[in-house]
Design a protein around this motif. Structure first.
Motif, PDB file in Angstrom:
ATOM      1  N   TYR A  31       0.901  -1.208  -0.180  1.00 23.36           N
ATOM      2  CA  TYR A  31      -0.060  -0.161  -0.036  1.00 23.36           C
ATOM      3  C   TYR A  31       0.887   1.285   0.037  1.00 23.36           C
ATOM      4  O   TYR A  31       0.672   2.139   0.909  1.00 23.36           O
ATOM      5  N   ASP A  32       1.719   1.345  -0.958  1.00 28.96           N
ATOM      6  CA  ASP A  32       2.543   2.399  -0.939  1.00 28.96           C
ATOM      7  C   ASP A  32       1.730   3.635  -1.576  1.00 28.96           C
ATOM      8  O   ASP A  32       0.639   3.588  -1.960  1.00 28.96           O
ATOM      9  N   PHE A  33       2.608   4.722  -1.711  1.00 27.45           N
ATOM     10  CA  PHE A  33       1.922   5.991  -2.150  1.00 27.45           C
ATOM     11  C   PHE A  33       1.216   6.017  -3.503  1.00 27.45           C
ATOM     12  O   PHE A  33       0.098   6.468  -3.596  1.00 27.45           O
ATOM     13  N   GLU A  34       2.020   5.329  -4.414  1.00 33.04           N
ATOM     14  CA  GLU A  34       1.320   5.180  -5.742  1.00 33.04           C
ATOM     15  C   GLU A  34       0.144   4.367  -5.686  1.00 33.04           C
ATOM     16  O   GLU A  34      -1.052   4.345  -6.434  1.00 33.04           O
ATOM     17  N   HIS A  35      -0.010   3.361  -4.867  1.00 30.93           N
ATOM     18  CA  HIS A  35      -1.307   2.389  -4.784  1.00 30.93           C
ATOM     19  C   HIS A  35      -2.124   3.216  -4.160  1.00 30.93           C
ATOM     20  O   HIS A  35      -3.442   3.163  -4.717  1.00 30.93           O
ATOM     21  N   HIS A  36      -2.001   3.947  -3.166  1.00 28.42           N
ATOM     22  CA  HIS A  36      -2.989   4.838  -2.668  1.00 28.42           C
ATOM     23  C   HIS A  36      -3.722   6.012  -3.653  1.00 28.42           C
ATOM     24  O   HIS A  36      -4.902   5.916  -3.640  1.00 28.42           O
ATOM     25  N   ARG A  37      -2.899   6.560  -4.585  1.00 30.39           N
ATOM     26  CA  ARG A  37      -3.329   7.385  -5.494  1.00 30.39           C
ATOM     27  C   ARG A  37      -4.354   6.440  -6.216  1.00 30.39           C
ATOM     28  O   ARG A  37      -5.426   7.075  -6.824  1.00 30.39           O
ATOM     29  N   LYS A  38      -4.044   5.430  -6.689  1.00 35.23           N
ATOM     30  CA  LYS A  38      -4.808   4.454  -7.596  1.00 35.23           C
ATOM     31  C   LYS A  38      -6.251   4.067  -7.206  1.00 35.23           C
ATOM     32  O   LYS A  38      -7.297   4.226  -7.660  1.00 35.23           O
ATOM     33  N   GLU A  76       1.547  15.460  -6.411  1.00 31.34           N
ATOM     34  CA  GLU A  76       2.555  14.313  -6.539  1.00 31.34           C
ATOM     35  C   GLU A  76       3.556  13.911  -5.474  1.00 31.34           C
ATOM     36  O   GLU A  76       3.922  12.862  -5.391  1.00 31.34           O
ATOM     37  N   LEU A  77       3.103  14.845  -4.616  1.00 31.84           N
ATOM     38  CA  LEU A  77       3.804  14.969  -3.297  1.00 31.84           C
ATOM     39  C   LEU A  77       2.943  14.341  -1.881  1.00 31.84           C
ATOM     40  O   LEU A  77       1.989  14.938  -1.763  1.00 31.84           O
ATOM     41  N   ASN A  78       3.767  13.326  -1.401  1.00 25.59           N
ATOM     42  CA  ASN A  78       2.842  12.664  -0.277  1.00 25.59           C
ATOM     43  C   ASN A  78       2.435  13.648   0.913  1.00 25.59           C
ATOM     44  O   ASN A  78       1.361  13.692   1.595  1.00 25.59           O
ATOM     45  N   VAL A  79       3.272  14.704   1.059  1.00 30.78           N
ATOM     46  CA  VAL A  79       3.229  15.626   2.104  1.00 30.78           C
ATOM     47  C   VAL A  79       1.821  16.440   1.974  1.00 30.78           C
ATOM     48  O   VAL A  79       1.089  16.450   3.163  1.00 30.78           O
ATOM     49  N   SER A  80       1.330  16.863   0.692  1.00 32.82           N
ATOM     50  CA  SER A  80       0.112  17.230   0.350  1.00 32.82           C
ATOM     51  C   SER A  80      -1.198  16.463   0.915  1.00 32.82           C
ATOM     52  O   SER A  80      -2.162  16.854   1.394  1.00 32.82           O
ATOM     53  N   HIS A  81      -0.938  15.238   0.677  1.00 24.22           N
ATOM     54  CA  HIS A  81      -1.956  14.167   1.204  1.00 24.22           C
ATOM     55  C   HIS A  81      -2.152  13.945   2.429  1.00 24.22           C
ATOM     56  O   HIS A  81      -3.251  13.900   3.221  1.00 24.22           O
TER      57      HIS A  81
END
Length: 381
Positions: A24-31, A340-345
């Motif tokens: 469940y990395d960041f890219e998976h979260h975005r998908k 694109e940056l996890n900080v914003s999420h």
């Protein structure tokens, strides 16, 4: 006070951390948040296989029999991954409510399915005018032949669309009852939407929704205290999630300050920015301590003492959420707001946590009232 965790507790947290980092990395979260459903059923089953969904289910019901401390460790581990699955709503709040309030044989049936991930239950209690007051329930339940008719509306119910059934609170006579309502029940309408933090919530509209009397969970008119206790367990859990996210945010910001160059040197060498990082760390450690306290006291049978502790924790956590999130974005500059940056999420989730379960102002007011009441009682004693 001993804040050391047992080897079994640390192994549980480590297993969950490895799961979210690997699957469940960041890219998976975005998908996942961009998908039609807004959550991942495979990841949900993965949590069940790890035993996360069975943590607070009693051992005699096929669960692990853990308590708030293990729940805290789990939510702290999953926090940075920004899980879109209903872990808090179904795996913690609804499971605690069924465990502590439902009657047999329904209790055993539901707990067994909740522990394995085979059933998702979501509490639909919050109403638009309540503004964090758990006692405000305008939805009504009236007897009609061999069943009960529900009318009303619930607001901002997280993961309602993912649930198999909703646990709907409604005023019945002089008290509040709780009813199991399947999503396909006639008269039930869900208006689902994405929230600022990438989760999914829904407005739940009930127009002459008729359910059998057997759909009532627990004793008639006696649900409100149980609902409040379950929400308090959820509040303690969400403080742990916030700590996990804030820790990841502070670490990411620190790494950025080491690599971002300006005037021929890393900006982390500038004293003004070092002071801001120190302030972020201070807020983080204060929040961590209050999260521990919330976990230890969230099942306190003394209602006033429990509420006072949880309000104090929510105020401290809420202030830390805003400060750390805002400082992190500022220190990252314009890129701190990019998708694109996890900080914003993380920023958006921390903002949502600060507003959930009653915002900082509400809990500050409640803490003040409870402290004043305790002082008056002590003076009169």
């Amino acid at each position: 006070m001993d804040f050391n965790f047992s080897e079994e507790q640390l192994q549980l947290q480590d297993a969950i951390t490895r799961f979210v980092q690997g699957d469940y990395d960041f890219e998976h979260h975005r998908k996942v948040v961009a998908s039609a459903d807004g959550w991942d059923r495979k990841a949900w089953q993965g949590l069940a296989d790890l035993g996360v969904l069975a943590m607070i289910v009693p051992e005699d019901q096929g669960g692990l029999g853990y308590g708030p401390i293990e729940t805290q460790l789990a939510l702290q581990a999953t926090g940075p991954a920004l899980l879109a699955e209903p872990l808090l709503t179904s795996g913690v709040i609804a499971t605690a409510l069924v465990r502590d309030f439902a009657q047999e044989p329904v209790r055993s049936e539901l707990l067994g399915e909740l522990a394995t991930g085979g059933r998702i239950l979501v509490l639909a209690h919050q109403e638009a005018k309540a503004r964090g007051d758990v006692a405000v329930v305008d939805t009504t339940a009236k007897a009609d032949g061999d069943g009960v008719v529900l009318n009303g509306a619930k607001a901002v119910i997280y993961h309602a669309a993912a649930a198999d059934e909703l646990l709907v609170s409604a005023r019945e006579g002089d008290g509040v009852s709780l009813f199991r309502v399947a999503k396909d029940t006639a008269g039930l309408t869900l208006r689902s939407y994405a929230t600022i933090d990438g989760q999914r919530a829904a407005e739940v509209l009930l127009s002459n929704v008729k359910v059998p009397a057997s759909a009532r969970l627990g004793a008639a008119g006696q649900a409100l205290p149980a609902i409040e206790r379950a929400l308090d367990i959820g509040l303690a859990a969400v403080t742990a999630e916030a700590v996990g996210i804030m820790e990841a945010t502070v670490n990411a910001t620190g790494e950025y300050l080491k690599t971002r160059q300006q005037f021929g040197q890393p900006i982390g060498r500038f004293q003004a920015l070092q002071h801001r990082m120190a302030d972020m760390l201070l807020h983080l450690e204060q929040a961590r301590s209050m999260s521990y306290l919330a976990a230890m006291d969230c099942q306190n049978p003394d209602d006033d003492a429990r509420r006072k502790t949880l309000s104090a924790a929510k105020v401290t956590i809420g202030q830390a959420c805003r400060f750390i999130a805002q400082q992190s974005v500022q220190l990252h500059g314009g890129m701190g707001m990019t998708d694109e940056l996890n900080v914003s999420h993380w920023f958006k989730r921390l903002l949502a946590i600060e507003l959930s379960f009653g915002d900082t102002d509400l809990h500050l007011e409640r803490f003040a009232k409870l402290s004043q009441r305790a002082a008056l009682e002590a003076a009169a004693a």
